[in-house]
Design an enzyme around this catalytic site. Sequence first.
Site, PDB file in Angstrom:
ATOM      1  N   GLU A 169      -7.552   3.358  -1.691  1.00 14.84           N
ATOM      2  CA  GLU A 169      -7.475   1.999  -2.233  1.00 14.84           C
ATOM      3  C   GLU A 169      -8.681   1.200  -1.777  1.00 14.84           C
ATOM      4  O   GLU A 169      -9.383   1.583  -0.839  1.00 14.84           O
ATOM      5  CB  GLU A 169      -6.112   1.350  -1.905  1.00 14.84           C
ATOM      6  CG  GLU A 169      -6.020   0.525  -0.701  1.00 14.84           C
ATOM      7  CD  GLU A 169      -4.607   0.017  -0.364  1.00 14.84           C
ATOM      8  OE1 GLU A 169      -3.615   0.226  -1.098  1.00 14.84           O
ATOM      9  OE2 GLU A 169      -4.508  -0.595   0.695  1.00 14.84           O
ATOM     10  N   HIS A 209      -4.415  -1.605  14.899  1.00  8.42           N
ATOM     11  CA  HIS A 209      -3.554  -1.895  13.747  1.00  8.42           C
ATOM     12  C   HIS A 209      -2.137  -2.274  14.154  1.00  8.42           C
ATOM     13  O   HIS A 209      -1.222  -2.220  13.352  1.00  8.42           O
ATOM     14  CB  HIS A 209      -3.494  -0.710  12.763  1.00  8.42           C
ATOM     15  CG  HIS A 209      -4.835  -0.348  12.193  1.00  8.42           C
ATOM     16  ND1 HIS A 209      -5.603  -1.237  11.477  1.00  8.42           N
ATOM     17  CD2 HIS A 209      -5.536   0.799  12.236  1.00  8.42           C
ATOM     18  CE1 HIS A 209      -6.715  -0.643  11.110  1.00  8.42           C
ATOM     19  NE2 HIS A 209      -6.713   0.594  11.571  1.00  8.42           N
ATOM     20  N   ARG A 213      13.469  -3.264   7.339  1.00  3.86           N
ATOM     21  CA  ARG A 213      14.219  -3.377   8.613  1.00  3.86           C
ATOM     22  C   ARG A 213      13.872  -4.700   9.271  1.00  3.86           C
ATOM     23  O   ARG A 213      12.980  -5.407   8.813  1.00  3.86           O
ATOM     24  CB  ARG A 213      13.773  -2.249   9.540  1.00  3.86           C
ATOM     25  CG  ARG A 213      12.259  -2.248   9.676  1.00  3.86           C
ATOM     26  CD  ARG A 213      11.746  -1.310  10.720  1.00  3.86           C
ATOM     27  NE  ARG A 213      10.309  -1.113  10.603  1.00  3.86           N
ATOM     28  CZ  ARG A 213       9.387  -1.912  11.084  1.00  3.86           C
ATOM     29  NH1 ARG A 213       9.728  -3.019  11.710  1.00  3.86           N
ATOM     30  NH2 ARG A 213       8.094  -1.645  10.938  1.00  3.86           N
TER      31      ARG A 213
HETATM   32  P1  ADP Z   1       0.729   1.384   8.328  1.00  8.99           P
HETATM   33  O1  ADP Z   1       2.023   1.538   7.599  1.00  8.99           O
HETATM   34  O2  ADP Z   1       0.141   2.703   8.769  1.00  8.99           O
HETATM   35  O3  ADP Z   1       0.778   0.359   9.419  1.00  8.99           O
HETATM   36  P2  ADP Z   1      -0.499  -0.494   6.426  1.00  8.99           P
HETATM   37  O4  ADP Z   1      -0.767  -0.152   5.010  1.00  8.99           O
HETATM   38  O5  ADP Z   1       0.628  -1.435   6.719  1.00  8.99           O
HETATM   39  O6  ADP Z   1      -0.316   0.878   7.236  1.00  8.99           O
HETATM   40  O7  ADP Z   1      -1.818  -1.073   7.076  1.00  8.99           O
HETATM   41  C1  ADP Z   1      -1.939  -1.337   8.457  1.00  8.99           C
HETATM   42  C2  ADP Z   1      -3.247  -2.052   8.755  1.00  8.99           C
HETATM   43  O8  ADP Z   1      -4.381  -1.265   8.307  1.00  8.99           O
HETATM   44  C3  ADP Z   1      -3.403  -3.395   8.052  1.00  8.99           C
HETATM   45  O9  ADP Z   1      -2.790  -4.472   8.742  1.00  8.99           O
HETATM   46  C4  ADP Z   1      -4.923  -3.510   8.034  1.00  8.99           C
HETATM   47  O10 ADP Z   1      -5.380  -3.870   9.321  1.00  8.99           O
HETATM   48  C5  ADP Z   1      -5.401  -2.079   7.751  1.00  8.99           C
HETATM   49  N1  ADP Z   1      -5.495  -1.832   6.281  1.00  8.99           N
HETATM   50  C6  ADP Z   1      -4.620  -1.160   5.507  1.00  8.99           C
HETATM   51  N2  ADP Z   1      -5.022  -1.133   4.205  1.00  8.99           N
HETATM   52  C7  ADP Z   1      -6.189  -1.817   4.153  1.00  8.99           C
HETATM   53  C8  ADP Z   1      -7.111  -2.166   3.086  1.00  8.99           C
HETATM   54  N3  ADP Z   1      -6.898  -1.811   1.819  1.00  8.99           N
HETATM   55  N4  ADP Z   1      -8.205  -2.899   3.421  1.00  8.99           N
HETATM   56  C9  ADP Z   1      -8.431  -3.278   4.701  1.00  8.99           C
HETATM   57  N5  ADP Z   1      -7.627  -2.978   5.743  1.00  8.99           N
HETATM   58  C10 ADP Z   1      -6.508  -2.257   5.492  1.00  8.99           C
END
Ligand code: ADP
Length: 446
Positions: free
Chosen positions: A200, A234, A289
Amino acid sequence: MFHRVLVANRGEIALRIGRALRSLGIEVCMIHGREDRLSLPVRFADDARGILRDNPLDSYLDIEAVIAAAKSMGVDAVHPGYGFLAENADFVRRLEEEGITFIGPSSDVIRLLGDKIEARKAMEAAGLPVAKGSSEPVSTSEEAILLAEEIGYPVIIKAAAGGGGIGMQIVHEAGEFTSALKLCQSRARSAFGDDRVFVEKYIEGAQHVEFQVLADGKRAIHFGERFCSIQRRHQKLLEEGPWLTEEVRADIGAKVCAGAEAVGYSGLATFEFLRDAHGDFYFLEVNPRVQVEHTVTETITGHDLVELGIRVASGEALPLNQNEIEFTGHAIQFRINAEDPRTFIPSPGRLWECHFPGGVGVRVDTHAHIGYDMPGCFDSLLAKVIVWGEDRDQAIRRSRAVLSETILDGVDTVVPLHRAILDERDFLDRRVTIRYLEEHPGLLGV
Ligand code: ADP
């Protein structure tokens, strides 16, 4: 309403859920591993069963052992908290087979939302904004390069089954794809047993904003947003709210409710977004959750979210309308992790001194006490200090005062880092993105 509920969790959230159950007149049952047999949630419980395993995590992850404990204590429902089995569709399916209520959504909804590719598709169809990306798993670098050229670099490769930021790779040009793709796939395979990944658009300069939702399977309402951009690896460290204007809250709020209703969601959910420098939102995922930072929302809305989640699971219809959700003041939550404040390496140990602040607008959720042995095998979250003020400015001033009253001797904690953040110019001016800690290395010199 339920008569007896098992909390299949530990630490501060087990204590928090036990409190909500007891205030509803429900008996509280706990499971525990060896490390937690003397923990506060177990000591306060009406009934408890030890699930003793060589690997301490298994005490809370062994599905059949948890179900056997639930049956032996005669509970009518299980509350999973967060982490452990909270998002495990197989666990929920097994409870469904046993006729025990899971306090959360159905196994089908958990399965759908646990797959980031499917969740993106479902939420895009419901009208939520998603970042440009693949609608199917990507397996070769040729496919990935074609997609990235369409989307525009940089892009991010993520695991479909992902969680905890594991495996994510940022790619700036075609040449980086082969190794980044392999790395993400192999991390995903070993962490989640599923090597499907997708691509993405990488959102630069993004902020993390999430919406709290409650639904009863038919209707959904939202409790506004939390701002959670201050993260290490993260993972969130400090959360606050509110953050958006009323207009933006109403717009995204209506969309997340539509998203929850589209999948027949029931229970508490958090819809996570990235928000770019232009103020555009991009859906990331739904956490099906209760979340660590639900306290921020409870503080500014006055509603007991955990209690509401239990009531909805017992079959009650949503007891509130959207226009009954109002916001007062500003709240900040500080996660007090037992970690080195520079390296974030866990710092287990025995607390020989333990004192938390109090006073107007201060809430502390913790299972810590003098003599508590902070184990090294679980999450390092030791306490959450939530501070409320009439506005952000007052919340910050109060936070400075009360954080200096926290005494935790025997382990290192991230309190010094929080105190440094409270004096940092960009934080005070709300100039915070998800790269905040990387962009302010001076804070880690504390
Ligand atoms: P997970 O479920 O592994 O925690 P997420 O999709 O919720 O994954 O993303 C966690 C973190 O990763 C986000 O808060 C951000 O910091 C980074 N991140 C995820 N997708 C993107 C993106 N498309 N662009 C920039 N940072 C991203």
